[in-house]
Motif scaffolding. Structure first.
Motif, short mmCIF file in Angstrom:
data_model
loop_
_atom_site.label_atom_id
_atom_site.label_comp_id
_atom_site.label_asym_id
_atom_site.label_seq_id
_atom_site.Cartn_x
_atom_site.Cartn_y
_atom_site.Cartn_z
N VAL A 160 0.85 -0.80 0.27
CA VAL A 160 -0.04 0.10 -0.20
C VAL A 160 0.96 1.20 -0.03
CG1 VAL A 160 -1.37 -1.62 1.57
CG2 VAL A 160 -0.42 0.43 2.44
N PRO A 161 0.47 2.28 -0.26
CA PRO A 161 1.20 3.57 -0.70
C PRO A 161 1.74 3.94 1.01
CG PRO A 161 -1.00 3.68 -1.74
CD PRO A 161 -0.85 2.80 -1.41
N ARG A 216 -12.40 -4.86 -11.68
CA ARG A 216 -11.27 -4.47 -12.39
C ARG A 216 -10.20 -5.53 -12.02
NH1 ARG A 216 -7.90 0.42 -9.56
NH2 ARG A 216 -5.68 -0.31 -10.18
N HIS A 250 -6.74 3.64 -1.60
CA HIS A 250 -6.46 3.50 0.18
C HIS A 250 -7.17 4.25 1.12
CE1 HIS A 250 -4.76 -0.18 0.25
NE2 HIS A 250 -4.15 -0.35 -1.24
N TYR A 305 1.94 4.69 -7.77
CA TYR A 305 0.24 3.58 -7.44
C TYR A 305 -0.57 3.22 -8.07
CZ TYR A 305 -3.44 1.23 -4.65
OH TYR A 305 -4.23 0.07 -4.73
N HIS A 306 -1.54 4.10 -8.96
CA HIS A 306 -2.28 4.29 -9.81
C HIS A 306 -1.40 3.59 -10.79
CE1 HIS A 306 -5.61 5.49 -7.38
NE2 HIS A 306 -5.13 7.09 -7.33
N GLY A 358 -0.74 -0.37 -10.91
CA GLY A 358 -2.14 -0.30 -11.19
C GLY A 358 -3.03 -0.65 -12.18
N PHE A 359 -2.24 0.18 -13.56
CA PHE A 359 -2.75 0.14 -14.58
C PHE A 359 -1.85 -0.24 -15.42
CE2 PHE A 359 -5.43 2.62 -12.39
CZ PHE A 359 -7.41 2.48 -13.23
#
Lengths: 370, 370
Positions: free
Chosen positions: A18-19, B103, B252, A124-125, A128-129
């Protein structure tokens, strides 16, 4: 094939990291609450009393879904900013808007450029993609606009990210420098200008930008100067075509009704904002004094936090941070060298900074004795 | 190449349509507010007074980000549900959780199975991640578990969606029928059991499910029986491995602090829930009577709304709906034939249902005169 869900290859590849770990998790692990919450760049000075009253009043109507078009808040922002509502996207904090923007623009393998050690939630984003994140180093504790643009140009980046003022260092660039960066954005690249801390910066730091300029999207938030981090309201200012694109992917009924009503009230309370700005300025000065009294240099800051150079490497700064945590003072630190020689201390109330003043010499001594 | 953002091919392909137009947008278009807000399956009976008080009290602390682990709410849900916190994911309503689940599991071209006319926001998420949505028809105004499973089996679907009770028809299946559906879930498929309305169903409608069962994820919400639609709090119950997967993609720090505190208080107020359940039961009866007085049949409902069969085709039901809207009564209707012969009326206060009682005969007459 086994029973249960089959994840996408991308989801399979993602780490479960997690960030950020939240302060509450640290408190649970430590068995007691922090006495000075100075790690998350929250505004300890709280929301506007008018926002608090509006949110309290709105609680009884929270049986209603919020307006999915955020009409009233966008109208208020429109009047405040001097751009049309069609130039404004509202989302769940800048975090939420960044996630949606990355989803709209970054397919697996697409290049995104940021600074090494800049905002981890953006990274993180991108991860995530499936984006390929490339970084350039900070230059003298500042993000480096020219290096960012050069890297974006040579790699054909979809996005190039800069925060002004910067987090975690608190440094900033002039409006002219940011405007020059926009002028240099290569074709096919969108510049993401994160202005989460802009209200704490010297007057004139925010550049004039034509809201129809397709090269840049600027993001702002009610989490910092407006003291509403827990309410999750951010907004983006961009060309209408890009604002409309958010409608393709956002969770249309995802905004809290109470939060939007609170944000409107906060926006209308300029006096509270002025008081917070003054209190943050005082707190930055006090943190700088506390650092100096301990032989440490504080970096000049245009944000609601101060990066304090602990005078050695990342391991030493980490030790200082841990010793502060052990003394119930919650702070954070940059992730990447050489910025990680610093700890990052958010503007606190006088009482919280009294605690910092007592804890810091002990923490430094304990870190040096390790 | 042009200036500005380059979207992903998937984003380029998405329409700018939205799952629902909000009632506020209709009110702005109509120039006046609705007098009976009976279209969005909100709980007009409001949140628990304890939840309202807790949210009002929490407003002043909204300068703090919420705990990203939602520890306290998950602990409360854990105690309430008799499963461990590791079996519970908290998110921004069921809408938010559905988006994250899609997703995680649906890559472009992956097959997802649902019923023709079931929850549009789920379909929106599937489209948003490029999934191939396949549908089976309702059977006698009920979703058809056996047909859903058959279609998922023959197509190798990643997800198969069912709501129990169903929206928009309000019909439901017994716990035994849902349990049998779970037993028939093919390998590699995850069943999504949307229980948004479960608190309104007859006792025993919710099946016992082993929380470690990897074949099913059940979703619930504070938006309906707990009257907190505008607060955006939903939760999923699933095997811990699937719950952990949400950590890979969720925002988060995306939850509202006020909302989570309100949800905890709502969960603790069983008396309010009982009152709402009773009020909804009374309202369903009243809607059924009003329908009958106008020669229309209301479908039996296990939700906080009633589908009223207007006795003709979708065009006629649409006309009745428009005439109700013109009389300041906000209702919605199913999207797909033959369910679209109905209008869907949410449980209202006695005052709202008085307005419905006056408006419906006029609306029917006006629709017939078109």
């Amino acid at each position: 094939m086994t029973r249960g869900p089959r994840y996408t290859p991308l989801a399979e590849s993602l780490p479960a990291t997690v960030p950020f770990v939240g302060p509450e998790a640290m408190e649970r692990a430590g068995g007691r609450p922090f006495r000075a919450r100075l790690g998350a760049n929250e505004s300890v000075f709280g929301p506007s009393p008018r926002a608090i009253a509006a949110m309290a009043e709105a609680a009884r109507d929270s049986w209603k879904y919020a307006d999915p078009e955020s009409h009233d808040l966008r109208a208020a922002l429109s009047a405040h900013l001097g751009v049309s509502p069609a130039h404004i996207a509202v989302g769940g904090g800048i975090d939420g808007l960044l996630g949606e923007l990355v989803r709209l623009t970054v397919a697996p393998g697409d290049v995104v450029v940021t600074s090494a050690g800049a905002y981890p939630t953006f990274n993180y984003h991108v991860a995530g993609f499936g984006g390929a994140l490339l970084t350039v180093p900070y230059a003298g504790d500042h993000e480096d606009p020219e290096a960012l643009i050069a890297r974006a140009t040579e790699t054909g980046a979809k996005l190039v990210y800069i925060a002004n003022p910067d987090n975690p260092m608190g440094t900033w660039h002039s409006a002219d420098r940011i405007r020059a960066m926009i002028e240099a954005v290569p074709e096919g690249t969108l510049m993401v200008l994160d202005e989460a801390y802009i209200e704490f910066a010297p007057a004139g730091t925010a550049p004039q930008i034509d809201a129809d300029d397709p090269r840049v999207i600027r993001m702002r938030t009610f989490s910092k100067a407006h003291g509403m981090a827990g309410a999750r309201v951010g907004y983006a200012i961009a060309a209408p075509e890009l604002v409309r694109a958010f409608d393709k992917v956002r969770n249309h009924f995802g905004m809290s009704r109470i939060s939007q009503i609170g944000a409107e009230a906060a926006l209308a309370d300029g006096d509270h904002l002025t008081e917070v700005q003054a209190a943050v300025s005082v707190a930055r000065g006090r943190i700088t004094e506390i650092a100096a009294a301990n032989g440490l240099a504080a970096l000049p800051s245009a944000a609601n936090f101060v990066a304090v150079d602990c005078g050695a490497d990342g391991a030493f700064a980490r030790a200082v941070l841990e010793e502060l945590l052990a003394r119930d003072v919650f702070v954070r630190m940059p992730f990447v060298a050489p910025q990680d020689r610093c700890i990052r201390i958010s503007a606190g109330t006088p009482q919280m900074l009294d605690l910092l003043e007592r804890a810091l010499p002990e923490a430094l001594a304990a870190a040096r004795a390790r």
